[in-house]
Design an enzyme around this catalytic site. Sequence first.
Site, mmCIF file in Angstrom:
data_model
loop_
_atom_site.group_PDB
_atom_site.id
_atom_site.type_symbol
_atom_site.label_atom_id
_atom_site.label_comp_id
_atom_site.label_asym_id
_atom_site.label_seq_id
_atom_site.Cartn_x
_atom_site.Cartn_y
_atom_site.Cartn_z
ATOM 1 N N HIS A 1 -3.578 -4.791 10.131
ATOM 2 C CA HIS A 1 -2.910 -3.541 9.739
ATOM 3 C C HIS A 1 -2.186 -3.703 8.408
ATOM 4 O O HIS A 1 -2.363 -2.881 7.492
ATOM 5 C CB HIS A 1 -1.924 -3.125 10.827
ATOM 6 C CG HIS A 1 -1.210 -1.846 10.516
ATOM 7 N ND1 HIS A 1 -1.698 -0.609 10.888
ATOM 8 C CD2 HIS A 1 -0.043 -1.607 9.839
ATOM 9 C CE1 HIS A 1 -0.866 0.329 10.465
ATOM 10 N NE2 HIS A 1 0.137 -0.254 9.834
ATOM 11 N N GLU A 2 -1.383 -4.748 8.287
ATOM 12 C CA GLU A 2 -0.607 -4.913 7.042
ATOM 13 C C GLU A 2 -1.526 -5.205 5.857
ATOM 14 O O GLU A 2 -1.292 -4.716 4.753
ATOM 15 C CB GLU A 2 0.432 -6.022 7.202
ATOM 16 C CG GLU A 2 1.415 -5.805 8.347
ATOM 17 C CD GLU A 2 2.091 -4.445 8.305
ATOM 18 O OE1 GLU A 2 2.322 -3.909 7.209
ATOM 19 O OE2 GLU A 2 2.397 -3.907 9.390
ATOM 20 N N GLU B 1 11.201 -0.414 1.781
ATOM 21 C CA GLU B 1 10.735 0.821 2.389
ATOM 22 C C GLU B 1 11.795 1.337 3.365
ATOM 23 O O GLU B 1 12.340 0.556 4.155
ATOM 24 C CB GLU B 1 9.417 0.596 3.143
ATOM 25 C CG GLU B 1 8.789 1.895 3.638
ATOM 26 C CD GLU B 1 7.509 1.675 4.446
ATOM 27 O OE1 GLU B 1 6.629 2.534 4.419
ATOM 28 O OE2 GLU B 1 7.395 0.623 5.100
#
Length: 323
Positions: free
Chosen positions: A270-271, A93
């Site tokens: 979150h991940e 990313e």
Amino acid sequence: TQVLSEMTLRREGPPDAPLLLDASEDQELQRIALNGRTLAPEEFSWADANTIAIHAALPPQFSLSTSVRLHPHDNFSGKGLYFSQGRYCTQCEPQCFRMISPMLDRPDVTARYTVRVEADKQQFPLLLSNGNQAAKGDLEGGSRHFVEWQDPHPKPSYLFALFAGDLDTTQEDFVTKSGREVKLRMHTEKGKTDNLRFALRCLSQAMAWEEEAYGLEYDLNEMNVVVLDDFPTGAMENKGLNIYNSACVTIKEDTATDEEKEAVQCTVAHEYLHNWTGNRVTVKNWMELALKEGLTVFRDQQFGECMAGEGAARRRIEDVEKL
């Protein structure tokens, strides 16, 4: 390092329009083949330092194969495929898959991936990629081995991940609401798995919470997490293979403060929660980055408030203060 890729594509433009593949000038391009036929030099060209143009006439549906040689030992950027502290790791990313293999390296282009990793068995006993493990075994001679991974869900190239190295592993089983068993594994530096037990428990809690709050089950048979002292990005939500820097998730549970535990809880949630908001449902382009990140932050804050119980109001105030 040799990277062989075979893509199945469907043409949507006119047959005489060139196919533009994102690539990297650091790659040694060895071969491009269309439906098994090696393209002649005049059938493709480097449009610029990071773009390969295919000029050959393209049928409505076709396979395109590429062979490139990489030099991960000379890659010190922490992007693409790099070699650090005796192991291979990736970070794709936002637009770094092109550093590994020529590709339509955009978030609106999704594909199902099958990955085969081959390496020295003693130096790299742990070979990981996205999805479910489909096969493994020794290669001829016995000194090298392979592992094949299949991800049944289409994903953009920025979520591709690969790891090869030697780490210790801690694991537990998670049973989904529908009764399906999922293997949860966290891999980290030698002798440090005890400092991941809290993070592993947070992962199970996040999975159970998403089932109750959103009716969304984890959609693979296994979930791998790699935790490295030298991962430069902090944390990355690669589909089925999250990668963290150790500072984000390793704590000694008996001496950690509540604030340190909440930070690990928030990061792991979150991940993981990106699995649906960002991975399965992704962005059209990078101008929409705030959509996947903002929605996932909202969900990890909901999770944190639920875990906080009577301290939920305090957590909401702290979240607003951060904003």
